[in-house]
Design an enzyme around this catalytic site. Structure first.
Site, PDB file in Angstrom:
ATOM      1  N   ARG A  76       0.851  -1.189   0.000  1.00  0.00           N
ATOM      2  CA  ARG A  76       0.000   0.000   0.000  1.00  0.00           C
ATOM      3  C   ARG A  76       0.889   1.242   0.000  1.00  0.00           C
ATOM      4  NH1 ARG A  76      -2.437   3.022   4.858  1.00  0.00           N
ATOM      5  NH2 ARG A  76      -3.716   4.555   3.788  1.00  0.00           N
ATOM      6  N   HIS A 122      -2.842  10.985   1.092  1.00  0.00           N
ATOM      7  CA  HIS A 122      -2.256  10.769   2.418  1.00  0.00           C
ATOM      8  C   HIS A 122      -1.619  12.093   2.872  1.00  0.00           C
ATOM      9  CE1 HIS A 122      -0.717   7.380   5.207  1.00  0.00           C
ATOM     10  NE2 HIS A 122      -0.366   8.523   5.796  1.00  0.00           N
ATOM     11  N   GLU A 169      -7.141   8.470   6.804  1.00  0.00           N
ATOM     12  CA  GLU A 169      -7.391   9.130   8.086  1.00  0.00           C
ATOM     13  C   GLU A 169      -7.841  10.586   7.979  1.00  0.00           C
ATOM     14  OE1 GLU A 169      -4.051   8.589  10.690  1.00  0.00           O
ATOM     15  OE2 GLU A 169      -4.159   6.426  10.602  1.00  0.00           O
ATOM     16  N   ASN A 298      -7.165   1.961   9.996  1.00  0.00           N
ATOM     17  CA  ASN A 298      -5.840   2.101  10.596  1.00  0.00           C
ATOM     18  C   ASN A 298      -6.024   2.109  12.103  1.00  0.00           C
ATOM     19  OD1 ASN A 298      -4.862   2.492   8.032  1.00  0.00           O
ATOM     20  ND2 ASN A 298      -4.245   4.627   8.337  1.00  0.00           N
ATOM     21  N   TYR A 300      -3.750   1.496  15.990  1.00  0.00           N
ATOM     22  CA  TYR A 300      -2.449   1.264  16.614  1.00  0.00           C
ATOM     23  C   TYR A 300      -2.529   0.827  18.072  1.00  0.00           C
ATOM     24  CZ  TYR A 300      -0.096   3.138  12.529  1.00  0.00           C
ATOM     25  OH  TYR A 300       0.380   3.307  11.253  1.00  0.00           O
ATOM     26  N   GLU A 364      -3.349  -0.183   8.143  1.00  0.00           N
ATOM     27  CA  GLU A 364      -2.149   0.168   8.925  1.00  0.00           C
ATOM     28  C   GLU A 364      -2.269  -0.375  10.335  1.00  0.00           C
ATOM     29  OE1 GLU A 364      -0.956   4.302   9.288  1.00  0.00           O
ATOM     30  OE2 GLU A 364      -1.345   4.618   7.150  1.00  0.00           O
TER      31      GLU A 364
HETATM   32  C1  GBH Z   1      -0.804   6.882  10.947  1.00  0.00           C
HETATM   33  O1  GBH Z   1      -1.465   7.819  11.721  1.00  0.00           O
HETATM   34  C2  GBH Z   1      -0.464   7.526   9.634  1.00  0.00           C
HETATM   35  O2  GBH Z   1      -1.362   7.136   8.617  1.00  0.00           O
HETATM   36  C3  GBH Z   1       0.951   7.306   9.197  1.00  0.00           C
HETATM   37  O3  GBH Z   1       1.247   8.196   8.164  1.00  0.00           O
HETATM   38  C4  GBH Z   1       1.865   7.445  10.390  1.00  0.00           C
HETATM   39  O4  GBH Z   1       3.207   7.401  10.035  1.00  0.00           O
HETATM   40  C5  GBH Z   1       1.537   6.341  11.350  1.00  0.00           C
HETATM   41  O5  GBH Z   1       0.209   6.417  11.749  1.00  0.00           O
HETATM   42  C6  GBH Z   1       2.370   6.324  12.631  1.00  0.00           C
HETATM   43  O6  GBH Z   1       2.089   7.439  13.407  1.00  0.00           O
HETATM   44  O7  GBH Z   1      -3.282  12.427  17.840  1.00  0.00           O
HETATM   45  O8  GBH Z   1      -2.586  14.605  18.580  1.00  0.00           O
HETATM   46  O9  GBH Z   1      -2.251  12.676  20.002  1.00  0.00           O
HETATM   47  C7  GBH Z   1      -1.848   7.384  12.990  1.00  0.00           C
HETATM   48  C8  GBH Z   1      -2.582   8.510  13.669  1.00  0.00           C
HETATM   49  C9  GBH Z   1      -1.877  10.675  14.324  1.00  0.00           C
HETATM   50  C10 GBH Z   1      -1.906   8.857  15.848  1.00  0.00           C
HETATM   51  C11 GBH Z   1      -0.995  11.463  15.271  1.00  0.00           C
HETATM   52  C12 GBH Z   1      -1.062   9.640  16.785  1.00  0.00           C
HETATM   53  C13 GBH Z   1      -0.317  11.670  17.561  1.00  0.00           C
HETATM   54  C14 GBH Z   1      -0.690  13.030  17.937  1.00  0.00           C
HETATM   55  N1  GBH Z   1      -1.683   9.265  14.500  1.00  0.00           N
HETATM   56  N2  GBH Z   1      -1.236  11.037  16.637  1.00  0.00           N
HETATM   57  S1  GBH Z   1      -2.300  13.186  18.653  1.00  0.00           S
END
Ligand code: GBH
Length: 461
Positions: A76, A122, A169, A298, A300, A364
Site C-alpha cells: 500500500r 495521504h 485518516e 488504521n 495502533y 495500517e
Molecule cells: C498513521 O497515523 C499515519 O497514517 C501514518 O502516516 C503514520 O506514520 C503512522 O500512523 C504512525 O504514526 O493524535 O494529537 O495525540 C496514525 C494517527 C496521528 C496517531 C498522530 C497519533 C499523535 C498526535 N496518528 N497522533 S495526537
C-alpha cells in the site's frame, strides 16, 4: 472452523508519499502543504522534513525488491498529488514524469506478483490549492479538483490497480491539520475542523461515484476510505465512562463512518457541535451514503476513556493508559500515544463488523520501539518490543477471523521502512526495516522476519 486465515488473505506493508519519497523538487514536482509546513520553524521535531527521507522516489526498485524478499502479497502506497498535477487544479497541467513514476512502480509490483493498494490522499495537498482557495475549506473547488485528480489516477493506472483508497485518516487532516495545528496546514480553532471533515467526505464520495459509474464496470476494482480509530475502552464500568467511550468513537470515527456507511452524523456530535457542523443536501447525501466498498481501518492502540474534560474536539472525554489499579495497559512505545494491547484490536474488529457489516481491510497497524534513533543499529535490529506487538496483534486478528467470524481481508503493517514521521520528524521509527539516513542502507529488523514467518504459517495454502 479453520485455525488459519483464508488463502486469499492479503498481507503486506504500507507507506505514504511524503514520508518516503524525497526528491521534492525533481521532475516537475511542486510543493505540497507538508513541504511548506515542515520547513516552518518549530513545526517538526529537530526541524525534520521530507526533502530526502528514505529517497524512495529514486530507490523504488530497491524497495520493491525488499517487499519481494519479505514475501508480501500486497503493498500500500500513496500518490503525491503534487507530482502528477503540480499545481493541483482541474485546469492545471498534468505532469507526465510524475505519471510515469507511479506507472513504473505499479508495473514492477505487478511483475513481482505484489498487489498494489493505492491511496489517493495521504495528507500532502498541493500548496497551489491551499494558496488559491484555502484547500479543504473550500467545498465547491476542492471537491471538483479532487475528483479530477482521482479521474487521472483511474485513467492512468486502473488497468493494473484494483484496490483504491480515497483518503487516509480524514480525522488527522481535519483535527490535527485544522484544529490543534500540529499537522499541515497548521490551523487552529474548533470551527474549520468540521467544515474540512465534511468536505473530505464529499470529495471521497464524488470520487467513488465517478469510479463506480465510469471505471468499475470495465476495470472491475474496488474503492473505499481508510478511517482511524484506537479502541475506546471505558476506564471502569461506570455508566458515565461507558457512555464516554461511545462518544469517543463517535467523535473520532463515527463522524466519518456514520455518514458514509449509514447516511447521517452521530447524534452526540450534532448535539455538542450544533450549527458548526455543516449539513448535507439531499442530493449530496444520496452520493455519500454507501460510498465505500469496504471498511478501511488504521489502528495502533487502545485508549482508556473517562467522561469529562472540556475538549470538545474529542467529545469531552479524557484519555489515559493507567488502569484504576495503577497498572499500565501495555508495553510503552517511543511515542506517548501508543501502548501494546492486542485484545483491544480484537474488540475493535468485532465492533466494526457488528456496526457496519462490511469486509474490513486493515490498512495500517504498527509499533515504534523506544530509542531506535539513538541506539546503535546492531541493537535496534533486535526489536523485541515490536515483535511482541506484532505477535499479539496478528493473533488477535486471527482470532477475530477464525473464532468470531469477522471478515478481515487484509493486514498492512506500518511501515516497510523507517521514514519521516510527520511532526515527530526522524526521532520515531516505525519501520520493520532500519534505514541509515546518511547512507540510505536498509537493514531488516527481526520484526520483518517475524511477520514473514507468521503469515507463511497462518495463511491457508
Ligand atoms: C498513521 O497515523 C499515519 O497514517 C501514518 O502516516 C503514520 O506514520 C503512522 O500512523 C504512525 O504514526 O493524535 O494529537 O495525540 C496514525 C494517527 C496521528 C496517531 C498522530 C497519533 C499523535 C498526535 N496518528 N497522533 S495526537
Amino acid at each position: 472452523m479453520s485455525t488459519k486465515l483464508p488463502s486469499d488473505f492479503v498481507w503486506g506493508y504500507a507507506t505514504a508519499s511524503y514520508q518516503i519519497e524525497g526528491s521534492v523538487d525533481v521532475d516537475g514536482r511542486l510543493p505540497s502543504i507538508w513541504d511548506t509546513f515542515s520547513h516552518r520553524e518549530g513545526a517538526t521535531k529537530d526541524g525534520g522534513n521530507g526533502d530526502v527521507t528514505t529517497d524512495s522516489y529514486r530507490r523504488w526498485k530497491e524497495d520493491v525488491a525488499l517487499l519481494k524478499q519479505y514475501g508480501v502479497k500486497a503493498y500500500r502506497f500513496s500518490v503525491s498529488w503534487s507530482r502528477v498535477i503540480p499545481l493541483g487544479g482541474r485546469d492545471d497541467p498534468v505532469n507526465d514524469a510524475g505519471i510515469k513514476h507511479y506507472r513504473d512502480l505499479v508495473e514492477e509490483l505487478v511483475r513481482n506478483d505484489i498487489t498494489p493498494f493505492v491511496t489517493l490522499y495521504h495528507w500532502d495537498l498541493p500548496q497551489g490549492l491551499q494558496d488559491r482557495y484555502g484547500g479543504w475549506l473550500n467545498k465547491e473547488e476542492i471537491v471538483k479538483d479532487y475528483v479530477n485528480y482521482a479521474r487521472l489516477l483511474f485513467e492512468s493506472y486502473g488497468d493494473l490497480v484494483k484496490n483504491w483508497i480515497t483518503h487516509n485518516e480524514p480525522w488527522c487532516v481535519s483535527v490535527l491539520g485544522h484544529a490543534t495545528g500540529v499537522f499541515a496546514p497548521g490551523h487552529t480553532g474548533n470551527t474549520e475542523n468540521w467544515i474540512v471533515g465534511h468536505n473530505l467526505i464529499l470529495a471521497h464520495a464524488y470520487a467513488v461515484k465517478l469510479y463506480r459509474e465510469q471505471y468499475k464496470p470495465s476495470q472491475g476494482g474496488q474503492i473505499g476510505i481508510t478511517l482511524d480509530l484506537q479502541w475506546q475502552l471505558p476506564w471502569d464500568d461506570s455508566p458515565e465512562n461507558i457512555e464516554a467511550a461511545q462518544r469517543g468513537i463517535d467523535f473520532k470515527l463515527g463522524r466519518f463512518a456514520d455518514p458514509i456507511y449509514k447516511g447521517f452524523y452521530p447524534d452526540s456530535v450534532k448535539e455538542l457541535i450544533g450549527d458548526r457542523l455543516p449539513e448535507f443536501t439531499e442530493e449530496e447525501l444520496a452520493v455519500v451514503k454507501g460510498s465505500s466498498d469496504f471498511f478501511g481501518l488504521n489502528t495502533y492502540t487502545t485508549q482508556l476513556v473517562q467522561d469529562g474534560g472540556d475538549n470538545e474536539i474529542q467529545g469531552n472525554v479524557k484519555y489515559t493508559f493507567t488502569r484504576p489499579d495503577g497498572t499500565q495497559l501495555g508495553t510503552q512505545a517511543h511515542v506517548p500515544w501508543l501502548q501494546t494491547y492486542p485484545e483491544g484490536f480484537r474488540s475493535l474488529l468485532n465492533y466494526l463488523w457488528k456496526t457496519y457489516q462490511l469486509p474490513i481491510y486493515v490498512t495500517e497497524n504498527g509499533f515504534a520501539a523506544k530509542y531506535e534513533n539513538t541506539r546503535p543499529v546492531e541493537e535496534v535490529v533486535h526489536d523485541t518490543d515490536r515483535i511482541e506487538y506484532y505477535e499479539g496483534y496478528a493473533n488477535a486478528l486471527l482470532r477475530a477471523v477464525t473464532e468470531d467470524g469477522v471478515p478481515v481481508k487484509s493486514y498492512f503493517a506500518w511501515s516497510l521502512l523507517d521514514n519521516f514521521e510527520w511532526a515527530d520528524g526522524y526521532d520515531t521509527r516505525f519501520g520493520v526495516t532500519y534505514v541509515d539516513y546518511s547512507s540510505q542502507k536498509r537493514t531488516p529488523k527481526d520484526s520483518a522476519k517475524f511477520l514473514t514467518k507468521w503469515f507463511n504459517e497462518h495463511i491457508s495454502s
